[in-house]
Write a protein that holds these residues in place. Sequence first.
Motif, PDB file in Angstrom:
ATOM      1  N   LEU A  81       0.863  -1.176   0.000  1.00  0.00           N
ATOM      2  CA  LEU A  81       0.000   0.000   0.000  1.00  0.00           C
ATOM      3  C   LEU A  81       0.899   1.225   0.000  1.00  0.00           C
ATOM      4  N   GLN A  82       0.948   1.895  -1.133  1.00  0.00           N
ATOM      5  CA  GLN A  82       1.694   3.148  -1.252  1.00  0.00           C
ATOM      6  C   GLN A  82       0.764   4.287  -0.873  1.00  0.00           C
ATOM      7  N   MET A  83       1.153   5.049   0.120  1.00  0.00           N
ATOM      8  CA  MET A  83       0.316   6.147   0.598  1.00  0.00           C
ATOM      9  C   MET A  83       1.057   7.461   0.429  1.00  0.00           C
ATOM     10  N   SER A  84       0.387   8.440  -0.125  1.00  0.00           N
ATOM     11  CA  SER A  84       0.985   9.750  -0.301  1.00  0.00           C
ATOM     12  C   SER A  84       0.015  10.821   0.179  1.00  0.00           C
ATOM     13  N   SER A  85       0.503  12.049   0.252  1.00  0.00           N
ATOM     14  CA  SER A  85      -0.312  13.172   0.735  1.00  0.00           C
ATOM     15  C   SER A  85      -1.048  12.797   2.016  1.00  0.00           C
ATOM     16  N   LEU A  86      -0.332  12.216   2.944  1.00  0.00           N
ATOM     17  CA  LEU A  86      -0.943  11.718   4.171  1.00  0.00           C
ATOM     18  C   LEU A  86      -1.482  12.854   5.020  1.00  0.00           C
ATOM     19  N   LYS A  87      -2.596  12.570   5.674  1.00  0.00           N
ATOM     20  CA  LYS A  87      -3.279  13.534   6.512  1.00  0.00           C
ATOM     21  C   LYS A  87      -3.340  13.003   7.944  1.00  0.00           C
ATOM     22  N   PRO A  88      -3.506  13.869   8.906  1.00  0.00           N
ATOM     23  CA  PRO A  88      -3.615  13.391  10.301  1.00  0.00           C
ATOM     24  C   PRO A  88      -4.726  12.361  10.482  1.00  0.00           C
ATOM     25  N   GLU A  89      -5.802  12.495   9.708  1.00  0.00           N
ATOM     26  CA  GLU A  89      -6.900  11.534   9.832  1.00  0.00           C
ATOM     27  C   GLU A  89      -6.573  10.159   9.265  1.00  0.00           C
ATOM     28  N   ASP A  90      -5.416  10.026   8.640  1.00  0.00           N
ATOM     29  CA  ASP A  90      -4.957   8.708   8.189  1.00  0.00           C
ATOM     30  C   ASP A  90      -4.261   7.943   9.304  1.00  0.00           C
TER      31      ASP A  90
END
Length: 126
Positions: A81-90
Motif C-alpha cells: 500500500l503506497q500512501m501519499s499526501s498523508l493527513k492526520p486523519e490517516d
Amino acid sequence: HVQLVESGGDSVQPGGSLRLSCAASDELSINACMGWFRQAPGKEREGVAKINGVGTITYRSDSMKGRFTISRDKGSNALYLQMSSLKPEDTAIYYCAARDRETCGSNWDALSKWAYWGQGTQVTVS
C-alpha cells in the motif's frame, strides 16, 4: 497455517508518504483476494482497498483512490500500500487481510468475510 506480516508503518508529517508491505506465507494462494484495512483510535476497523486474483482494485473512497495505491507481487506473494499526501486523519493501525478465494465479492469490506489478518502496523501522521 496462513500468516500475514505487515511492515512499513512509521510516524510522518502531513503531506508525507509511506509504503506498507505485507508478506504472506506460502500457504496463501498467490491469487487470493487481499486487502488493506485500518483502525483509528476509538473507531471501528474499516476497509481501505482490495485487490482480487486478477488484479481488480477497489478503494474505499475517491479520496483514498487519489492518494493510496494498492498493489501485489505474486512472485513473492506480497501486498503493498503506497500512501501519499498523508493527513492526520490517516493515523491508524493498518492491517493486511486475505480471503480463501480469488474473488472479493460485493460488500468486500465486511470484516467477517476475511479469513486471515496480520498483526497490524502503526501509521501516525502529525
